[in-house]
Motif scaffolding. Structure first.
Motif, PDB file in Angstrom:
ATOM      1  N   THR A 199      11.472  -0.860  -6.481  1.00 35.45           N
ATOM      2  CA  THR A 199      12.275  -0.485  -5.329  1.00 35.45           C
ATOM      3  C   THR A 199      11.649   0.703  -4.632  1.00 35.45           C
ATOM      4  O   THR A 199      10.634   1.238  -5.072  1.00 35.45           O
ATOM      5  CB  THR A 199      13.710  -0.095  -5.775  1.00 35.45           C
ATOM      6  N   GLU A 200      12.266   1.130  -3.502  1.00 31.57           N
ATOM      7  CA  GLU A 200      11.704   2.202  -2.710  1.00 31.57           C
ATOM      8  C   GLU A 200      12.017   3.561  -3.320  1.00 31.57           C
ATOM      9  O   GLU A 200      12.883   3.702  -4.152  1.00 31.57           O
ATOM     10  CB  GLU A 200      12.243   2.146  -1.281  1.00 31.57           C
ATOM     11  N   GLY A 201      11.320   4.558  -2.757  1.00 29.32           N
ATOM     12  CA  GLY A 201      11.714   5.929  -3.069  1.00 29.32           C
ATOM     13  C   GLY A 201      10.737   6.714  -3.903  1.00 29.32           C
ATOM     14  O   GLY A 201      11.031   7.806  -4.333  1.00 29.32           O
ATOM     15  N   THR A 202       9.538   6.135  -4.171  1.00 29.69           N
ATOM     16  CA  THR A 202       8.564   6.830  -4.981  1.00 29.69           C
ATOM     17  C   THR A 202       7.570   7.543  -4.105  1.00 29.69           C
ATOM     18  O   THR A 202       7.510   7.319  -2.909  1.00 29.69           O
ATOM     19  CB  THR A 202       7.825   5.833  -5.872  1.00 29.69           C
ATOM     20  N   PRO A 203       6.717   8.425  -4.718  1.00 31.34           N
ATOM     21  CA  PRO A 203       5.700   9.050  -3.882  1.00 31.34           C
ATOM     22  C   PRO A 203       4.849   8.009  -3.193  1.00 31.34           C
ATOM     23  O   PRO A 203       4.393   7.065  -3.821  1.00 31.34           O
ATOM     24  CB  PRO A 203       4.876   9.871  -4.880  1.00 31.34           C
ATOM     25  N   ARG A 204       4.635   8.195  -1.883  1.00 30.89           N
ATOM     26  CA  ARG A 204       3.858   7.209  -1.169  1.00 30.89           C
ATOM     27  C   ARG A 204       2.588   7.820  -0.632  1.00 30.89           C
ATOM     28  O   ARG A 204       1.862   7.226   0.081  1.00 30.89           O
ATOM     29  CB  ARG A 204       4.696   6.624  -0.018  1.00 30.89           C
ATOM     30  N   GLY A 256       0.805  -1.214   0.000  1.00 35.34           N
ATOM     31  CA  GLY A 256       0.000   0.000   0.000  1.00 35.34           C
ATOM     32  C   GLY A 256       0.836   1.261   0.000  1.00 35.34           C
ATOM     33  O   GLY A 256       0.530   2.225  -0.705  1.00 35.34           O
ATOM     34  N   GLY A 257       1.924   1.265   0.792  1.00 37.42           N
ATOM     35  CA  GLY A 257       2.742   2.457   0.920  1.00 37.42           C
ATOM     36  C   GLY A 257       3.625   2.723  -0.277  1.00 37.42           C
ATOM     37  O   GLY A 257       3.758   3.864  -0.728  1.00 37.42           O
ATOM     38  N   VAL A 258       4.242   1.681  -0.812  1.00 36.98           N
ATOM     39  CA  VAL A 258       5.188   1.848  -1.916  1.00 36.98           C
ATOM     40  C   VAL A 258       4.497   1.772  -3.276  1.00 36.98           C
ATOM     41  O   VAL A 258       4.812   2.540  -4.182  1.00 36.98           O
ATOM     42  CB  VAL A 258       6.309   0.787  -1.825  1.00 36.98           C
ATOM     43  N   HIS A 259       3.538   0.850  -3.413  1.00 36.34           N
ATOM     44  CA  HIS A 259       2.902   0.632  -4.713  1.00 36.34           C
ATOM     45  C   HIS A 259       1.503   1.240  -4.812  1.00 36.34           C
ATOM     46  O   HIS A 259       0.905   1.205  -5.890  1.00 36.34           O
ATOM     47  CB  HIS A 259       2.809  -0.870  -4.996  1.00 36.34           C
ATOM     48  N   SER A 260       0.972   1.766  -3.700  1.00 41.20           N
ATOM     49  CA  SER A 260      -0.388   2.304  -3.681  1.00 41.20           C
ATOM     50  C   SER A 260      -1.383   1.307  -4.254  1.00 41.20           C
ATOM     51  O   SER A 260      -2.255   1.651  -5.055  1.00 41.20           O
ATOM     52  CB  SER A 260      -0.468   3.623  -4.463  1.00 41.20           C
ATOM     53  N   ALA A 261      -1.246   0.051  -3.845  1.00 38.26           N
ATOM     54  CA  ALA A 261      -2.057  -1.018  -4.422  1.00 38.26           C
ATOM     55  C   ALA A 261      -2.596  -1.929  -3.329  1.00 38.26           C
ATOM     56  O   ALA A 261      -2.147  -1.910  -2.186  1.00 38.26           O
ATOM     57  CB  ALA A 261      -1.241  -1.827  -5.428  1.00 38.26           C
ATOM     58  N   ASP A 262      -3.566  -2.746  -3.717  1.00 41.68           N
ATOM     59  CA  ASP A 262      -4.146  -3.769  -2.856  1.00 41.68           C
ATOM     60  C   ASP A 262      -3.438  -5.082  -3.168  1.00 41.68           C
ATOM     61  O   ASP A 262      -3.360  -5.484  -4.331  1.00 41.68           O
ATOM     62  CB  ASP A 262      -5.642  -3.878  -3.158  1.00 41.68           C
ATOM     63  N   PRO A 263      -2.917  -5.795  -2.157  1.00 37.87           N
ATOM     64  CA  PRO A 263      -2.233  -7.070  -2.438  1.00 37.87           C
ATOM     65  C   PRO A 263      -3.111  -8.071  -3.176  1.00 37.87           C
ATOM     66  O   PRO A 263      -2.598  -8.933  -3.887  1.00 37.87           O
ATOM     67  CB  PRO A 263      -1.867  -7.586  -1.037  1.00 37.87           C
ATOM     68  N   HIS A 265      13.106  11.109  17.838  1.00 35.16           N
ATOM     69  CA  HIS A 265      12.792  10.309  16.651  1.00 35.16           C
ATOM     70  C   HIS A 265      11.991   9.063  17.035  1.00 35.16           C
ATOM     71  O   HIS A 265      12.432   7.932  16.838  1.00 35.16           O
ATOM     72  CB  HIS A 265      14.082   9.909  15.915  1.00 35.16           C
ATOM     73  N   PRO A 266      10.789   9.259  17.579  1.00 38.84           N
ATOM     74  CA  PRO A 266      10.029   8.144  18.158  1.00 38.84           C
ATOM     75  C   PRO A 266       9.632   7.038  17.198  1.00 38.84           C
ATOM     76  O   PRO A 266       9.368   5.916  17.642  1.00 38.84           O
ATOM     77  CB  PRO A 266       8.789   8.837  18.740  1.00 38.84           C
ATOM     78  N   SER A 267       9.574   7.316  15.909  1.00 41.50           N
ATOM     79  CA  SER A 267       9.269   6.255  14.936  1.00 41.50           C
ATOM     80  C   SER A 267      10.393   6.103  13.919  1.00 41.50           C
ATOM     81  O   SER A 267      10.159   5.748  12.754  1.00 41.50           O
ATOM     82  CB  SER A 267       7.942   6.531  14.224  1.00 41.50           C
ATOM     83  N   GLY A 268      11.619   6.378  14.359  1.00 45.10           N
ATOM     84  CA  GLY A 268      12.756   6.229  13.469  1.00 45.10           C
ATOM     85  C   GLY A 268      12.662   7.158  12.283  1.00 45.10           C
ATOM     86  O   GLY A 268      12.341   8.337  12.403  1.00 45.10           O
ATOM     87  N   THR A 269      12.945   6.622  11.102  1.00 42.53           N
ATOM     88  CA  THR A 269      12.895   7.432   9.885  1.00 42.53           C
ATOM     89  C   THR A 269      11.484   7.576   9.335  1.00 42.53           C
ATOM     90  O   THR A 269      11.246   8.373   8.438  1.00 42.53           O
ATOM     91  CB  THR A 269      13.782   6.810   8.796  1.00 42.53           C
ATOM     92  N   GLY A 270      10.544   6.801   9.872  1.00 42.61           N
ATOM     93  CA  GLY A 270       9.174   6.866   9.398  1.00 42.61           C
ATOM     94  C   GLY A 270       8.486   5.531   9.562  1.00 42.61           C
ATOM     95  O   GLY A 270       9.005   4.625  10.219  1.00 42.61           O
ATOM     96  N   ALA A 271       7.311   5.409   8.976  1.00 39.18           N
ATOM     97  CA  ALA A 271       6.529   4.195   9.183  1.00 39.18           C
ATOM     98  C   ALA A 271       5.617   3.927   8.003  1.00 39.18           C
ATOM     99  O   ALA A 271       5.165   4.844   7.314  1.00 39.18           O
ATOM    100  CB  ALA A 271       5.690   4.320  10.453  1.00 39.18           C
ATOM    101  N   LEU A 272       5.337   2.635   7.785  1.00 43.97           N
ATOM    102  CA  LEU A 272       4.303   2.184   6.871  1.00 43.97           C
ATOM    103  C   LEU A 272       3.165   1.633   7.715  1.00 43.97           C
ATOM    104  O   LEU A 272       3.407   0.953   8.724  1.00 43.97           O
ATOM    105  CB  LEU A 272       4.838   1.106   5.922  1.00 43.97           C
ATOM    106  N   VAL A 273       1.940   1.919   7.302  1.00 39.78           N
ATOM    107  CA  VAL A 273       0.772   1.593   8.113  1.00 39.78           C
ATOM    108  C   VAL A 273      -0.058   0.515   7.426  1.00 39.78           C
ATOM    109  O   VAL A 273      -0.419   0.649   6.249  1.00 39.78           O
ATOM    110  CB  VAL A 273      -0.096   2.847   8.355  1.00 39.78           C
ATOM    111  N   ALA A 274      -0.368  -0.538   8.179  1.00 33.08           N
ATOM    112  CA  ALA A 274      -1.184  -1.618   7.636  1.00 33.08           C
ATOM    113  C   ALA A 274      -2.621  -1.158   7.437  1.00 33.08           C
ATOM    114  O   ALA A 274      -3.152  -0.394   8.248  1.00 33.08           O
ATOM    115  CB  ALA A 274      -1.146  -2.819   8.582  1.00 33.08           C
ATOM    116  N   PRO A 275      -3.273  -1.596   6.350  1.00 33.85           N
ATOM    117  CA  PRO A 275      -4.686  -1.256   6.159  1.00 33.85           C
ATOM    118  C   PRO A 275      -5.512  -1.725   7.347  1.00 33.85           C
ATOM    119  O   PRO A 275      -5.264  -2.788   7.914  1.00 33.85           O
ATOM    120  CB  PRO A 275      -5.066  -2.025   4.885  1.00 33.85           C
TER     121      PRO A 275
END
Length: 496
Positions: A491-496, A170-177, A330-340
């Protein structure tokens, strides 16, 4: 012999194609419909934060192959390369809470399911279920065109799918598995499953499985740390490509929309919205697949019909500049991905940019000298099946989501400035059968030397995938090509 090359589209793929043909000795003209180049690589200035320049799209690139680092060095930008702050890592947020993203994973699939960082997210039942995966027959979940959900769910279990894989998809591909083809999302996993009969064994071979190395560090870092960026922003990359094209005699025009193509005669004839008609010996379409399909419908109908349907995914980003000393830890490190489905959080990802990048932290302090502790946080919205939050409400929503993810109360009183950024067509959702369709398209294009189709919809998600695809075309032009150019790993690094 010098040929006339016309490139339609000035995103990274188009700029690289123009550069490749120019370096081969051809005359190049590049047309971009928008008023700027770079596509999803863009920057934005925040007037309320001292005109701070921030990444409005892609904020980094994967270092896995070294392709982008090599390109950056060729362009004379090596002194601008920066690495994420060490030791922070990223987080996974789910119904199980906020946990450090497991090391040595690929698309969220762990190489060592019983490792402590995996157990923290999955619990013992989920970890034990995942650990059984290498014992399953290789055929389980491995049919051609299988979705991420089908393969991972059947082989690794529900918790791996929902808590580790779905946040990345969801975060990297903006898609549903359940709708994203595994072979399109991660050719490495799909190929590895066929070769090794196991997702876990594949990840261990590719990532090292999170084994402990010297000084207690894991051999497989989390995905968010295997990246580089350019200072002050990634917009330096398309700017450098443009300057190189112009310096070598290329023509680059923005604000020029291509409206039609004709190939009845020997050269291509290209119509623009300005009433011009241009000619070219070779045409490179570096535009979205639906645009390419429309333009080619009359001039090359067989090619047009072979372009796979790849729906676009709208993404809405919110950048918050905050004066918040509580975020210094930095309570969540560099950032986070959130599960649906995570209760109380609608964002699908958060990047704590000033924690991840020291050059961003320095720029913030220079831009806001009176702030006690300035921070830049970026959240993204746009899950499949959900409507984007309204622009009028999204800042308050972003503050609430950031408070939950960072476990720190944040309010409007701490805001120095903010920006809401929309990407309507930058992300694509490959459907089942996408990889086979791309292979069939590549075979059709092999027979032609007058037409080229490039872009992330063919190469894969991320700047690294686009650069590697261009490198492969450059290599193929110098040697007999025996197989079609295939999509590369996202790979990583695209708009999320």
């Amino acid at each position: 012999m010098s040929a006339r090359i016309l490139v339609v589209g000035g995103g990274l793929a188009g700029l690289l194609a123009a550069r490749r043909h120019q370096r081969a000795g051809h005359r190049v003209v590049l047309l971009e419909a928008e008023d700027r180049l770079g596509g999803a690589v863009a920057e934005l200035a925040l007037p309320g934060a001292g005109d701070l320049a921030l990444n409005a799209g892609a904020e980094a690139y994967s270092t896995a192959s070294g392709a982008v680092d090599a390109l950056v060095a060729q362009l004379g930008l090596a002194d601008r390369v920066v690495s994420p702050r060490e030791g922070l890592g990223s987080r996974i947020v789910s119904a199980a809470g906020v946990h450090r993203a497991p090391a040595g994973a690929l698309l969220g699939v762990p190489g060592r399911p019983l490792a402590a960082d995996v157990r923290a997210v999955l619990g013992w039942p989920g970890a034990l279920r995942a650990a059984l995966e290498p014992l399953l027959p290789a055929r389980v979940g491995a049919r051609p065109g299988a979705t991420v959900a089908e393969t991972v769910g059947r082989r690794m279990g529900r918790r791996v799918l929902e808590r580790l894989v779905a946040p990345i998809v969801g975060g990297v591909h903006s898609a549903d598995p359940a709708e994203l083809e595994l072979a399109a999302a991660s050719p490495q996993l799909a190929t590895g499953l066929a070769e090794h009969g196991s997702l876990v064994r594949t990840v261990r071979r590719l990532r090292g499985g999170g084994r402990r190395g010297d000084a207690g560090r894991t051999a497989g870092a989390s995905a968010g740390t295997r990246v580089h960026a350019l200072a002050p922003t990634m917009a330096a990359l398309p700017a450098a490509l443009r300057e190189e094209l112009l310096a070598a005699g290329g023509i680059v025009r923005t604000g020029v929309e291509v409206t039609g193509l004709d190939r009845e005669g020997e050269p291509w004839r290209v119509d623009t919205a300005r009433g011009e008609q241009l000619e070219a010996d070779r045409l490179v379409l570096a535009c979205p697949p639906d645009t390419a399909r429309s333009l080619l419908a009359g001039a090359a109908p067989e090619i047009a019909e072979a372009i796979p349907e790849t729906p676009s995914a709208a993404v809405r980003l919110v950048a918050l500049v905050l004066d918040a000393p509580a975020l210094d830890s930095h309570p969540s490190g560099t950032g986070a991905l959130v599960a649906p489905g995570t209760p109380g959080i609608r964002a699908k990802a958060l990047t704590h940019a000033s924690a991840k990048w020291e050059h961003v932290e320095r720029a913030l302090r220079e831009a806001l000298p009176s702030a006690a502790s300035p921070h830049l946080v970026r959240l993204s919205y746009g899950r499949p099946g959900e409507q984007l939050p309204e622009r009028e409400e999204i800042v308050d929503l972003a503050l609430a989501d950031a408070s939950a993810i960072l476990r720190t109360p944040l309010t409007r009183s701490q805001l120095a400035d903010w920006a809401v950024i929309d990407w309507d067509r930058a992300m694509r959702r490959p459907r089942p059968g996408h990889r086979a369709a791309l292979d069939a398209l590549a075979r059709l294009l092999e027979a032609r030397d007058d037409l080229e189709l490039v872009g992330s919809w063919r190469a894969g998600t991320g700047l690294d995938a686009i650069v590697r695809a261009d490198d492969a075309r450059a290599a193929a032009a110098q040697a007999p090509q025996t197989t079609p150019i295939s999509p590369t790993a996202p790979t990583e690094g695209t708009p999320r």
